[in-house]
Design a protein around this motif. Structure first.
Motif, short mmCIF file in Angstrom:
data_model
loop_
_atom_site.label_atom_id
_atom_site.label_comp_id
_atom_site.label_asym_id
_atom_site.label_seq_id
_atom_site.Cartn_x
_atom_site.Cartn_y
_atom_site.Cartn_z
N VAL A 46 -3.72 -99.38 17.18
CA VAL A 46 -4.10 -100.75 16.32
C VAL A 46 -2.55 -101.05 16.18
N ALA A 47 -2.50 -102.21 15.83
CA ALA A 47 -1.63 -102.93 15.70
C ALA A 47 -1.72 -104.05 13.77
N ILE A 48 -0.70 -103.53 13.56
CA ILE A 48 -0.83 -103.46 11.94
C ILE A 48 0.39 -104.04 11.43
N THR A 49 0.14 -104.90 10.34
CA THR A 49 1.68 -105.59 9.77
C THR A 49 1.81 -104.68 8.60
N LEU A 50 2.82 -104.52 8.56
CA LEU A 50 4.31 -103.48 6.91
C LEU A 50 4.44 -104.43 6.69
N ARG A 51 3.78 -105.00 5.55
CA ARG A 51 5.46 -105.53 3.95
C ARG A 51 6.42 -104.32 3.34
N VAL A 52 7.11 -104.01 3.90
CA VAL A 52 7.84 -102.78 3.33
C VAL A 52 9.57 -103.42 2.57
N ASN A 53 9.77 -103.59 1.56
CA ASN A 53 10.51 -103.28 1.38
C ASN A 53 11.04 -105.19 1.36
N GLY A 54 9.60 -106.03 1.25
CA GLY A 54 10.16 -107.62 1.67
C GLY A 54 10.33 -108.05 3.12
N ASP A 55 10.22 -107.00 4.18
CA ASP A 55 10.06 -107.40 5.23
C ASP A 55 9.41 -107.55 5.63
N LEU A 56 8.75 -108.25 6.97
CA LEU A 56 7.74 -107.51 7.27
C LEU A 56 7.54 -107.19 9.13
N HIS A 57 6.91 -105.84 9.09
CA HIS A 57 6.96 -105.00 10.64
C HIS A 57 5.92 -104.50 11.15
N GLU A 58 5.60 -105.60 12.66
CA GLU A 58 4.34 -105.38 12.77
C GLU A 58 4.53 -103.58 13.70
N VAL A 59 3.32 -103.34 13.79
CA VAL A 59 4.07 -101.96 14.81
C VAL A 59 2.86 -100.86 15.33
N MET A 60 2.05 -100.64 16.51
CA MET A 60 0.63 -100.07 16.68
C MET A 60 0.64 -98.73 16.08
#
Ligand code: FES
Ligand code: FES
Length: 158
Positions: free
Chosen positions: A4-18
């Motif tokens: 599934v595609a999710i967006t993680l906000r880590v240390n203020g940066d957005l990351h789109e990951v599968m």
């Protein structure tokens, strides 16, 4: 298993990951995002090495599914001192008090301490020990870690 595609906000940066739905946050942080400061020990929630802050609360990332963390604020040790130029006061205190030996527990300890100090900027030694009760260290005997956090609390007091 389908990802599934999710967006993680880590240390203020957005990351789109599968990610596969069963993958845990520690795995995704380390394997997909390259944030290897989060350490992995027991993978059963007992050692605290994998502690990160999720919406400001200390959690075991080995027991947190990555999909549960989607859209929430994640802080790892890499984000503690933004820019990486200066140490966070907790990191500096750990170095100055000899609270880092092999360093394996250190990221989790520091994030647990950060959670404590966010809630209570001036904890007592007893409160510090209680807050760290979920984080194991096989090297230091804990006293230097408690001293380091107490030193930051003392600065907060003054
Ligand atoms: S690796 Fe997560 S608590 Fe030990
Ligand atoms: S410094 Fe080695 S486990 Fe804590």
């Amino acid at each position: 298993m389908p990802k599934v595609a999710i967006t993680l906000r880590v240390n203020g940066d957005l990351h789109e990951v599968m990610v596969a739905p069963h993958r845990t946050l520690d795995e995704v942080l380390r394997d997909e995002l390259g944030l290897i400061g989060t350490k992995v020990g027991c993978r059963t929630g007992d050692c605290g090495a994998c502690t990160v802050l999720l919406d400001g609360k200390a959690v075991s990332s080995c027991l947190t599914l990555a999909v549960e963390a989607a859209g929430r604020e994640i802080l790892t040790i890499e984000g503690l001192a933004p820019g990486g130029e200066e140490l966070h006061p907790l990191q500096r205190a750990f170095v100055e008090h000899g609270a880092v030996q092999c360093g394996y527990c250190t990221p989790g300890m520091i994030l647990a301490a950060r959670h404590l100090l966010d809630k209570n900027p001036t904890p007592t030694h007893e409160e510090i020990r209680r807050a760290l009760s979920g984080n194991l260290c096989r090297c230091t005997g804990y006293a230097k870690i408690v001293d380091a956090i107490a030193a930051v609390a003392e600065k907060n007091r003054s």
